[in-house]
Design an enzyme around this catalytic site. Structure first.
Site, PDB file in Angstrom:
ATOM      1  N   GLY A   1       0.815  -1.213   0.000  1.00 18.82           N
ATOM      2  CA  GLY A   1       0.000   0.000   0.000  1.00 18.82           C
ATOM      3  C   GLY A   1       0.842   1.253   0.000  1.00 18.82           C
ATOM      4  O   GLY A   1       2.019   1.218  -0.369  1.00 18.82           O
TER       5      GLY A   1
ATOM      6  N   LEU B   1       0.460   3.666  -2.064  1.00 17.65           N
ATOM      7  CA  LEU B   1       0.824   3.510  -3.473  1.00 17.65           C
ATOM      8  C   LEU B   1       1.330   4.806  -4.090  1.00 17.65           C
ATOM      9  O   LEU B   1       0.911   5.902  -3.719  1.00 17.65           O
ATOM     10  CB  LEU B   1      -0.392   3.004  -4.257  1.00 17.65           C
ATOM     11  CG  LEU B   1      -0.965   1.666  -3.777  1.00 17.65           C
ATOM     12  CD1 LEU B   1      -2.137   1.244  -4.659  1.00 17.65           C
ATOM     13  CD2 LEU B   1       0.105   0.570  -3.750  1.00 17.65           C
TER      14      LEU B   1
ATOM     15  N   HIS C   1       4.319   1.850  -8.094  1.00 19.89           N
ATOM     16  CA  HIS C   1       3.372   0.732  -7.996  1.00 19.89           C
ATOM     17  C   HIS C   1       2.446   0.714  -9.219  1.00 19.89           C
ATOM     18  O   HIS C   1       2.151  -0.345  -9.767  1.00 19.89           O
ATOM     19  CB  HIS C   1       2.498   0.878  -6.746  1.00 19.89           C
ATOM     20  CG  HIS C   1       3.234   0.820  -5.444  1.00 19.89           C
ATOM     21  ND1 HIS C   1       3.338   1.895  -4.601  1.00 19.89           N
ATOM     22  CD2 HIS C   1       3.894  -0.198  -4.829  1.00 19.89           C
ATOM     23  CE1 HIS C   1       4.019   1.555  -3.514  1.00 19.89           C
ATOM     24  NE2 HIS C   1       4.377   0.290  -3.626  1.00 19.89           N
TER      25      HIS C   1
ATOM     26  N   GLN D   1       7.899  -9.213   7.806  1.00 21.56           N
ATOM     27  CA  GLN D   1       9.101  -8.734   7.123  1.00 21.56           C
ATOM     28  C   GLN D   1       9.677  -7.479   7.760  1.00 21.56           C
ATOM     29  O   GLN D   1      10.631  -6.900   7.242  1.00 21.56           O
ATOM     30  CB  GLN D   1       8.840  -8.539   5.637  1.00 21.56           C
ATOM     31  CG  GLN D   1       7.971  -7.349   5.283  1.00 21.56           C
ATOM     32  CD  GLN D   1       7.629  -7.358   3.805  1.00 21.56           C
ATOM     33  OE1 GLN D   1       6.894  -8.198   3.334  1.00 21.56           O
ATOM     34  NE2 GLN D   1       8.192  -6.413   3.056  1.00 21.56           N
TER      35      GLN D   1
ATOM     36  N   GLU E   1      12.091  -3.658  -9.875  1.00 22.25           N
ATOM     37  CA  GLU E   1      13.553  -3.770  -9.761  1.00 22.25           C
ATOM     38  C   GLU E   1      14.084  -2.892  -8.637  1.00 22.25           C
ATOM     39  O   GLU E   1      15.221  -3.052  -8.210  1.00 22.25           O
ATOM     40  CB  GLU E   1      14.208  -3.384 -11.095  1.00 22.25           C
ATOM     41  CG  GLU E   1      13.916  -4.367 -12.204  1.00 22.25           C
ATOM     42  CD  GLU E   1      14.598  -4.011 -13.508  1.00 22.25           C
ATOM     43  OE1 GLU E   1      15.173  -2.900 -13.609  1.00 22.25           O
ATOM     44  OE2 GLU E   1      14.537  -4.835 -14.439  1.00 22.25           O
TER      45      GLU E   1
ATOM     46  N   ASP F   1      13.461  -3.134  -5.695  1.00 19.66           N
ATOM     47  CA  ASP F   1      13.836  -4.096  -4.649  1.00 19.66           C
ATOM     48  C   ASP F   1      14.488  -5.292  -5.343  1.00 19.66           C
ATOM     49  O   ASP F   1      13.915  -6.382  -5.403  1.00 19.66           O
ATOM     50  CB  ASP F   1      12.593  -4.492  -3.851  1.00 19.66           C
ATOM     51  CG  ASP F   1      11.962  -3.288  -3.173  1.00 19.66           C
ATOM     52  OD1 ASP F   1      12.483  -2.841  -2.150  1.00 19.66           O
ATOM     53  OD2 ASP F   1      10.965  -2.757  -3.708  1.00 19.66           O
TER      54      ASP F   1
ATOM     55  N   SER G   1       9.364   5.812  -3.486  1.00 18.48           N
ATOM     56  CA  SER G   1       9.215   4.858  -2.391  1.00 18.48           C
ATOM     57  C   SER G   1       8.142   5.378  -1.429  1.00 18.48           C
ATOM     58  O   SER G   1       8.021   6.600  -1.236  1.00 18.48           O
ATOM     59  CB  SER G   1      10.544   4.721  -1.642  1.00 18.48           C
ATOM     60  OG  SER G   1      10.326   4.121  -0.376  1.00 18.48           O
ATOM     61  N   SER G   2       7.413   4.455  -0.845  1.00 16.48           N
ATOM     62  CA  SER G   2       6.401   4.849   0.141  1.00 16.48           C
ATOM     63  C   SER G   2       7.053   5.551   1.318  1.00 16.48           C
ATOM     64  O   SER G   2       6.403   6.316   2.033  1.00 16.48           O
ATOM     65  CB  SER G   2       5.646   3.612   0.636  1.00 16.48           C
ATOM     66  OG  SER G   2       5.143   2.882  -0.454  1.00 16.48           O
ATOM     67  N   ARG G   3       8.343   5.275   1.545  1.00 19.86           N
ATOM     68  CA  ARG G   3       9.033   5.884   2.692  1.00 19.86           C
ATOM     69  C   ARG G   3       9.474   7.322   2.426  1.00 19.86           C
ATOM     70  O   ARG G   3       9.780   8.045   3.375  1.00 19.86           O
ATOM     71  CB  ARG G   3      10.255   5.045   3.085  1.00 19.86           C
ATOM     72  CG  ARG G   3       9.885   3.703   3.698  1.00 19.86           C
ATOM     73  CD  ARG G   3      11.122   3.005   4.245  1.00 19.86           C
ATOM     74  NE  ARG G   3      10.768   1.901   5.127  1.00 19.86           N
ATOM     75  CZ  ARG G   3      10.557   0.653   4.729  1.00 19.86           C
ATOM     76  NH1 ARG G   3      10.683   0.337   3.466  1.00 19.86           N
ATOM     77  NH2 ARG G   3      10.241  -0.287   5.601  1.00 19.86           N
TER      78      ARG G   3
HETATM   79  P1  AMP Z   1       6.182  -2.143  -1.575  1.00 20.07           P
HETATM   80  O1  AMP Z   1       4.767  -1.649  -1.448  1.00 20.07           O
HETATM   81  O2  AMP Z   1       7.213  -1.134  -1.232  1.00 20.07           O
HETATM   82  O3  AMP Z   1       6.371  -3.494  -0.939  1.00 20.07           O
HETATM   83  O4  AMP Z   1       6.389  -2.394  -3.127  1.00 20.07           O
HETATM   84  C1  AMP Z   1       5.513  -3.196  -3.871  1.00 20.07           C
HETATM   85  C2  AMP Z   1       6.126  -3.453  -5.219  1.00 20.07           C
HETATM   86  O5  AMP Z   1       6.336  -2.212  -5.892  1.00 20.07           O
HETATM   87  C3  AMP Z   1       7.487  -4.138  -5.130  1.00 20.07           C
HETATM   88  O6  AMP Z   1       7.595  -5.115  -6.162  1.00 20.07           O
HETATM   89  C4  AMP Z   1       8.446  -2.997  -5.341  1.00 20.07           C
HETATM   90  O7  AMP Z   1       9.683  -3.397  -5.888  1.00 20.07           O
HETATM   91  C5  AMP Z   1       7.663  -2.141  -6.325  1.00 20.07           C
HETATM   92  N1  AMP Z   1       8.153  -0.764  -6.314  1.00 20.07           N
HETATM   93  C6  AMP Z   1       8.345   0.026  -5.216  1.00 20.07           C
HETATM   94  N2  AMP Z   1       8.867   1.212  -5.586  1.00 20.07           N
HETATM   95  C7  AMP Z   1       9.008   1.166  -6.934  1.00 20.07           C
HETATM   96  C8  AMP Z   1       9.507   2.094  -7.910  1.00 20.07           C
HETATM   97  N3  AMP Z   1       9.978   3.285  -7.572  1.00 20.07           N
HETATM   98  N4  AMP Z   1       9.507   1.700  -9.213  1.00 20.07           N
HETATM   99  C9  AMP Z   1       9.040   0.467  -9.569  1.00 20.07           C
HETATM  100  N5  AMP Z   1       8.559  -0.441  -8.697  1.00 20.07           N
HETATM  101  C10 AMP Z   1       8.540  -0.095  -7.404  1.00 20.07           C
END
Ligand code: AMP
Length: 284
Positions: free
Chosen positions: A31, A33, A37, A61, A148, A150, A185-187
């Site tokens: 989430g 997003l 995402h 995790q 990619e 992650d 990034s969500s962060r």
């Molecule tokens: P997360 O919600 O952070 O666990 O991410 C969910 C998915 O989105 C994971 O497969 C991440 O690698 C991908 N993701 C997160 N940030 C990005 C980004 N900036 N570009 C592409 N994919 C992303």
């Protein structure tokens, strides 16, 4: 777009799709997003008849309870963002649905999970591998889409799918970046405006190191300069900054096979990670 919280309801929907011979895609997320995402969702839409987005902040995790507590939860806004993207189902189960009483299984990918984030976040990748395996079982998807951004996680997921003969095809999607080069990034939302302005030094320093290594410089020197630039910009700590093989994550001195620079660094109490490709050198 339906929001589904129970595995039974999800499975009934997916079973109907599969009877109609539709290809089912899943995009696992936690989430909060953003456009990164949504790029995975678009990739899934392009390759599948039906798309499930999962939203689950997976407690297993998080090695740090404070990080888990602070992780942004914005489900309503997430649903609004997904609305125009033609997603069929958002699967947002409560933790009790994913880890019911008595849950006792752990999926652990040896080797690939050890370095980089694995070395600094004990248990993190076991938590990821366990929940991803469960999400594949719960969704019964044909295809799954991962970022990619992650990279280590992506390699671990590819490995576990192969090792466990899971009938799902994994697609890796490129990292989406803000105009200043910072990986979305969500962060990032937890950075102060001042720190957000400094964050671009991380990808810039990594790009400079990649260029130096590609033109024959040693990894040690290039990465030492990058580390200095990152710390001088105001980052509190560089957790790791390494050149490794793209596929098996073996440490490298030179990019004599497909290689990437991997970094994790702390800025304003927020842990940022990134990775970029290093152009391959032909053997001397
Ligand atoms: P997360 O919600 O952070 O666990 O991410 C969910 C998915 O989105 C994971 O497969 C991440 O690698 C991908 N993701 C997160 N940030 C990005 C980004 N900036 N570009 C592409 N994919 C992303």
């Amino acid at each position: 777009m339906m929001i589904v919280r129970s595995v039974a309801e999800l499975r009934a929907m997916v079973a109907a799709w599969r009877r109609a011979e539709e290809i089912v895609g899943v995009v696992p997320t936690m989430g909060a997003l953003h456009a990164g995402h949504l790029s995975l969702v678009e990739a899934a839409k392009g390759a599948c008849d039906r798309v499930i987005v999962t939203i689950f902040v997976n407690p297993k995790q998080f090695n740090n309870p404070e990080d888990l507590a602070k992780y942004p939860r914005t489900e309503e806004r997430d649903a609004e963002l997904l609305g125009p993207h033609g997603v069929d189902v958002v699967f947002a189960p409560p933790a009790s649905e994913v880890y019911p009483e008595g849950f006792a299984t752990k999926v652990s990918v040896a080797g690939l999970g050890d370095p980089l984030c694995g070395a600094h976040r004990p248990g993190h990748f076991d938590g990821v591998a366990t929940v991803v395996t469960k999400l594949f079982g719960m969704t019964n998807a044909d295809r799954a889409f991962f970022g990619e951004k992650d990279w280590q996680q992506l390699q671990i997921v590819r490995r576990l799918v192969k090792d466990l003969n899971l009938p799902v095809e994994i697609t890796g999607c490129p990292t989406l970046r803000d105009p200043d080069g910072v990986a979305m990034s969500s962060r990032n939302g937890r950075l102060s405006p001042e720190d957000r302005a400094k964050a671009c030094v991380l990808p810039r320093a990594m790009q400079d190191a990649a260029a130096a290594i590609a033109s024959g410089g040693t990894a040690a020197e290039a990465l030492a300069s990058a580390r200095t630039a990152i710390l001088e910009a105001g980052f509190a700590e560089v957790e790791y900054l390494e050149l490794r093989a793209a596929e098996d994550l073996a440490p490298l001195e030179r990019p004599d096979r497909p290689a990437r620079i991997f970094a994790a660094a702390w800025l304003g109490g927020v842990r940022l990670i990134d990775n970029i490709a290093v152009p391959e050198m032909s053997p001397a």
